[in-house]
Design a protein around this motif. Structure first.
Motif, PDB file in Angstrom:
ATOM      1  N   PRO A   1       0.824  -1.221   0.000  1.00 47.69           N
ATOM      2  CA  PRO A   1       0.000   0.000   0.000  1.00 47.69           C
ATOM      3  C   PRO A   1       0.854   1.266   0.000  1.00 47.69           C
ATOM      4  CG  PRO A   1      -0.813  -1.549   1.653  1.00 47.69           C
ATOM      5  CD  PRO A   1       0.477  -2.103   1.127  1.00 47.69           C
TER       6      PRO A   1
ATOM      7  N   VAL B   1       0.469   4.256  -2.762  1.00 48.07           N
ATOM      8  CA  VAL B   1       0.272   5.661  -2.395  1.00 48.07           C
ATOM      9  C   VAL B   1       1.417   6.514  -2.946  1.00 48.07           C
ATOM     10  CG1 VAL B   1       0.134   7.275  -0.457  1.00 48.07           C
ATOM     11  CG2 VAL B   1      -1.165   5.147  -0.397  1.00 48.07           C
ATOM     12  N   CYS B   2       2.630   5.962  -2.967  1.00 50.09           N
ATOM     13  CA  CYS B   2       3.761   6.694  -3.550  1.00 50.09           C
ATOM     14  C   CYS B   2       3.551   6.923  -5.049  1.00 50.09           C
ATOM     15  CB  CYS B   2       5.078   5.962  -3.293  1.00 50.09           C
ATOM     16  SG  CYS B   2       5.654   6.131  -1.585  1.00 50.09           S
TER      17      CYS B   2
ATOM     18  N   LEU C   1       0.650   7.452  -6.394  1.00 53.64           N
ATOM     19  CA  LEU C   1      -0.279   8.581  -6.406  1.00 53.64           C
ATOM     20  C   LEU C   1       0.467   9.901  -6.165  1.00 53.64           C
ATOM     21  CD1 LEU C   1      -3.242   9.734  -6.317  1.00 53.64           C
ATOM     22  CD2 LEU C   1      -3.153   9.326  -3.863  1.00 53.64           C
TER      23      LEU C   1
ATOM     24  N   TYR D   1      -0.055   8.373   5.382  1.00 56.56           N
ATOM     25  CA  TYR D   1      -1.329   8.168   4.669  1.00 56.56           C
ATOM     26  C   TYR D   1      -2.238   9.378   4.871  1.00 56.56           C
ATOM     27  CZ  TYR D   1      -0.203   3.209   3.887  1.00 56.56           C
ATOM     28  OH  TYR D   1       0.378   2.034   3.492  1.00 56.56           O
TER      29      TYR D   1
ATOM     30  N   THR E   1      -1.106  12.259   2.805  1.00 52.24           N
ATOM     31  CA  THR E   1      -1.454  12.040   1.400  1.00 52.24           C
ATOM     32  C   THR E   1      -2.904  12.406   1.133  1.00 52.24           C
ATOM     33  OG1 THR E   1       0.178  10.265   1.290  1.00 52.24           O
ATOM     34  CG2 THR E   1      -1.448  10.353  -0.479  1.00 52.24           C
ATOM     35  N   LEU E   2      -3.789  12.094   2.065  1.00 54.12           N
ATOM     36  CA  LEU E   2      -5.196  12.500   1.908  1.00 54.12           C
ATOM     37  C   LEU E   2      -5.303  14.014   1.827  1.00 54.12           C
ATOM     38  CD1 LEU E   2      -7.140  10.110   4.310  1.00 54.12           C
ATOM     39  CD2 LEU E   2      -7.348  10.261   1.831  1.00 54.12           C
TER      40      LEU E   2
ATOM     41  N   SER F   1      -4.110  15.140  -1.575  1.00 57.22           N
ATOM     42  CA  SER F   1      -5.134  14.848  -2.590  1.00 57.22           C
ATOM     43  C   SER F   1      -6.215  15.912  -2.560  1.00 57.22           C
ATOM     44  CB  SER F   1      -5.759  13.472  -2.350  1.00 57.22           C
ATOM     45  OG  SER F   1      -4.765  12.483  -2.386  1.00 57.22           O
TER      46      SER F   1
END
Length: 194
Positions: A131, A135-136, A138, A179, A182-183, A186
C-alpha cells in the motif's frame, strides 16, 4: 559496507558526505552514499529534498515525481536493487545548496528521531509495503501538478519523508501519518483544479 540507516540525522550525515569536496552533487552520488538496495532511504532522501527550499528549483518536483514513480513500481515488483534512468541520476544540485538544506533540517531531524520507534511493523514490512508503494505512485503523479505552485511540492515531500522514515525505522504509526498527509495532499490537488 556501510551501516544501515536508522534515523533522519544519519541520512543528513550521508548527504553531507556525498557532497564533500564537490561543487555539484548528483542524485547518483547521493544514492551511492545512501545505498541502492533499500527503498526507504531513497524515498526519505527524495522527501527531504522536496521539503527544503530546493523544491523551488524549476523541474525538480517533476523529476522527483518520475523518480518516485519508478521506485514505487520497483517496490511493487519486489526488485532487490533500485534502478533509475541516467537522466535522473545525472540531475545535479549545487553542493552549497545541499549543505544549506541539510543544515536547515538538522534541528527538526533531532526532534523527529526522538519520536520514531519500532511499532505496528505489519504496516511497513512485507505485504504492508505494497500500500505504501501504491500511495507513492499517487504522490508521484501529483508532483508535476503541484510544481506550478511555488513550494507546494513540499507537502508531497512530507508524506514521502514519513513513508521513507517509517520503512527505515519499522514505524507503522509514522506510515499512518503519511497516509493522512497524502489525503490532505489529494484534497489540495482536487481543490486547486476546481
Amino acid at each position: 559496507m556501510k551501516q544501515k540507516l536508522s534515523s533522519l540525522e544519519q541520512l543528513l550525515d550521508r548527504m553531507d558526505e556525498a557532497g564533500e569536496g564537490e561543487e555539484h552533487v548528483s542524485l547518483d552520488m547521493l544514492m551511492d552514499t545512501i545505498g541502492k538496495r533499500s527503498f526507504g532511504p531513497i524515498l526519505l532522501l527524495i522527501g527531504l529534498i522536496l521539503i527544503t527550499p530546493l523544491s523551488g528549483i524549476p523541474t525538480l518536483p517533476s523529476t522527483m515525481g518520475v523518480a518516485v514513480f519508478l521506485i514505487a513500481l520497483q517496490m511493487l515488483v519486489r526488485r532487490k536493487h533500485i534502478w533509475l534512468p541516467g537522466w535522473i541520476l545525472r540531475r545535479k544540485i549545487k553542493q552549497q545548496k545541499l549543505a544549506k538544506a541539510s543544515q536547515w533540517l538538522r534541528r527538526p531531524a533531532r526532534f523527529i528521531d526522538r519520536l520514531v520507534k519500532h511499532r505496528l511493523n505489519i504496516l511497513v514490512e512485507g505485504p504492508g509495503s505494497w500500500p505504501i508503494a501504491l500511495v507513492c505512485l499517487l504522490l508521484a503523479v501529483t508532483l508535476p501538478l503541484l510544481e506550478p505552485v511555488p513550494f507546494a511540492a513540499s507537502s508531497a515531500g512530507v508524506a514521502l519523508t514519513c513513508f521513507g522514515l517509517a520503512m527505515i525505522a519499522h514505524d507503522g504509526l509514522l506510515a499512518l501519518l503519511a497516509y493522512s498527509a497524502t489525503l490532505g495532499i489529494s484534497g489540495l490537488v482536487a481543490y486547486s483544479f476546481l
